[in-house]
Design a protein around this motif. Structure first.
Motif, PDB file in Angstrom:
ATOM      1  N   ASP A 114      26.924   8.799 106.137  1.00 40.92           N
ATOM      2  CA  ASP A 114      26.731  10.240 106.010  1.00 40.92           C
ATOM      3  C   ASP A 114      28.042  10.972 105.741  1.00 40.92           C
ATOM      4  N   GLU A 115      29.123  10.533 106.381  1.00 41.87           N
ATOM      5  CA  GLU A 115      30.395  11.231 106.217  1.00 41.87           C
ATOM      6  C   GLU A 115      31.189  10.647 105.054  1.00 41.87           C
ATOM      7  N   TYR A 116      31.860  11.537 104.344  1.00 36.85           N
ATOM      8  CA  TYR A 116      32.659  11.097 103.212  1.00 36.85           C
ATOM      9  C   TYR A 116      33.867  12.005 103.037  1.00 36.85           C
ATOM     10  N   VAL A 117      34.817  11.512 102.262  1.00 34.63           N
ATOM     11  CA  VAL A 117      36.022  12.257 101.901  1.00 34.63           C
ATOM     12  C   VAL A 117      35.986  12.455 100.395  1.00 34.63           C
ATOM     13  N   GLU A 118      36.201  13.686  99.983  1.00 38.25           N
ATOM     14  CA  GLU A 118      36.284  13.989  98.563  1.00 38.25           C
ATOM     15  C   GLU A 118      37.747  14.117  98.150  1.00 38.25           C
ATOM     16  N   LEU A 128      42.727  12.130  88.079  1.00 37.45           N
ATOM     17  CA  LEU A 128      42.102  12.659  86.867  1.00 37.45           C
ATOM     18  C   LEU A 128      40.607  12.924  87.009  1.00 37.45           C
ATOM     19  N   GLU A 129      39.949  12.255  87.936  1.00 36.34           N
ATOM     20  CA  GLU A 129      38.507  12.434  88.136  1.00 36.34           C
ATOM     21  C   GLU A 129      38.231  12.482  89.628  1.00 36.34           C
ATOM     22  N   PRO A 130      37.219  13.235  90.041  1.00 35.77           N
ATOM     23  CA  PRO A 130      36.884  13.259  91.469  1.00 35.77           C
ATOM     24  C   PRO A 130      36.616  11.846  91.977  1.00 35.77           C
ATOM     25  N   PHE A 131      36.934  11.629  93.224  1.00 37.44           N
ATOM     26  CA  PHE A 131      36.875  10.307  93.823  1.00 37.44           C
ATOM     27  C   PHE A 131      36.337  10.485  95.236  1.00 37.44           C
ATOM     28  N   THR A 132      35.389   9.643  95.631  1.00 33.46           N
ATOM     29  CA  THR A 132      34.758   9.787  96.944  1.00 33.46           C
ATOM     30  C   THR A 132      34.832   8.482  97.720  1.00 33.46           C
ATOM     31  N   TYR A 133      35.073   8.625  99.021  1.00 31.83           N
ATOM     32  CA  TYR A 133      35.048   7.489  99.932  1.00 31.83           C
ATOM     33  C   TYR A 133      34.087   7.804 101.067  1.00 31.83           C
ATOM     34  N   HIS A 134      33.101   6.922 101.276  1.00 31.73           N
ATOM     35  CA  HIS A 134      32.146   7.077 102.379  1.00 31.73           C
ATOM     36  C   HIS A 134      32.650   6.306 103.587  1.00 31.73           C
ATOM     37  N   LEU A 135      32.728   6.998 104.717  1.00 31.58           N
ATOM     38  CA  LEU A 135      33.199   6.385 105.950  1.00 31.58           C
ATOM     39  C   LEU A 135      32.145   5.455 106.528  1.00 31.58           C
ATOM     40  N   ALA A 136      32.594   4.405 107.164  1.00 29.98           N
ATOM     41  CA  ALA A 136      31.777   3.450 107.919  1.00 29.98           C
ATOM     42  C   ALA A 136      30.934   2.529 107.045  1.00 29.98           C
ATOM     43  N   ASP A 182      41.239  -0.489  90.460  1.00 28.31           N
ATOM     44  CA  ASP A 182      40.084  -1.051  91.138  1.00 28.31           C
ATOM     45  C   ASP A 182      38.807  -0.342  90.705  1.00 28.31           C
ATOM     46  N   THR A 183      38.401  -0.560  89.457  1.00 28.86           N
ATOM     47  CA  THR A 183      37.319   0.225  88.881  1.00 28.86           C
ATOM     48  C   THR A 183      35.944  -0.106  89.428  1.00 28.86           C
ATOM     49  N   GLU A 184      35.754  -1.239  90.114  1.00 27.07           N
ATOM     50  CA  GLU A 184      34.426  -1.518  90.629  1.00 27.07           C
ATOM     51  C   GLU A 184      34.202  -0.839  91.972  1.00 27.07           C
ATOM     52  N   ALA A 185      32.972  -0.491  92.218  1.00 24.96           N
ATOM     53  CA  ALA A 185      32.637   0.097  93.521  1.00 24.96           C
ATOM     54  C   ALA A 185      32.816  -0.988  94.582  1.00 24.96           C
ATOM     55  N   SER A 186      33.444  -0.641  95.669  1.00 21.79           N
ATOM     56  CA  SER A 186      33.720  -1.605  96.726  1.00 21.79           C
ATOM     57  C   SER A 186      33.386  -0.970  98.062  1.00 21.79           C
ATOM     58  N   ASN A 187      32.253  -1.346  98.627  1.00 29.25           N
ATOM     59  CA  ASN A 187      31.819  -0.808  99.905  1.00 29.25           C
ATOM     60  C   ASN A 187      31.816   0.711  99.874  1.00 29.25           C
ATOM     61  N   GLY A 188      32.619   1.362 100.719  1.00 30.69           N
ATOM     62  CA  GLY A 188      32.621   2.809 100.808  1.00 30.69           C
ATOM     63  C   GLY A 188      33.278   3.508  99.636  1.00 30.69           C
TER      64      GLY A 188
END
Length: 150
Positions: free
Chosen positions: A43-47, A30-38, A6-12
């Motif tokens: 403001d909050e995210y998971v690394e 293999l690469e850092p990955f981030t998910y933004h909550l809500a 799922d290489t495209e950015a999708s919401n969070g």
């Protein structure tokens, strides 16, 4: 074997998930990955760091024909795995520990963001609510054993 899910950015989910297949059930990030909550700009995210090992969704092999571990909910499953290993959400200036219930809620939210159908979302979320206790306890015990005493 390396790949990108799922290489495209999708919401969070603002970055692609790139993984390497390790064995019959495990993958390495293999690469850092981030998910933004809500929201995407929440403001909050998971690394999710490089080298996190994941099994994506911990689904019994018998059910893989219906719900494969690397299904369209894969990004949410990897974020959930990260939260079980390290139950922390961050902001630009702080971090806070979360509960297992909150980690499971992030999994459910992530599946909603990915537009996973209601039945699949609720089934997988219910499965982690019921079956996630041993994994959560294992990681908390490992964490406690690694923490030096007074």
């Amino acid at each position: 074997m390396a790949g990108s899910l799922d290489t495209e950015a999708s919401n969070g989910f603002l970055s692609p998930l790139r993984v390497e297949f390790l064995d019959g059930t495990h993958w390495r990030v293999l690469e850092p990955f981030t998910y933004h909550l809500a929201t995407p700009d929440g403001d909050e995210y998971v690394e999710v760091p490089i080298d996190l090992v994941t099994d994506f969704a911990s689904i019994p092999r018998l059910l893989w024909a219906i719900w494969p571990p690397t299904g369209p909910y894969g990004k949410a499953a990897v974020v959930h795995d990260r939260l079980y290993v390290a139950p922390v959400v961050r902001t630009a200036t702080s971090a806070r520990a979360i509960t297992r219930e909150e980690a499971d809620a992030v999994f459910l939210e992530g599946m909603e963001v990915l537009r996973i159908n209601w039945c699949t979302r609720r089934t997988l979320w219910s499965a982690v609510r019921i079956g996630g206790v041993p994994a959560w306890r294992h990681y908390r015990q490992t964490e406690a054993a690694a923490t030096p005493g007074p």
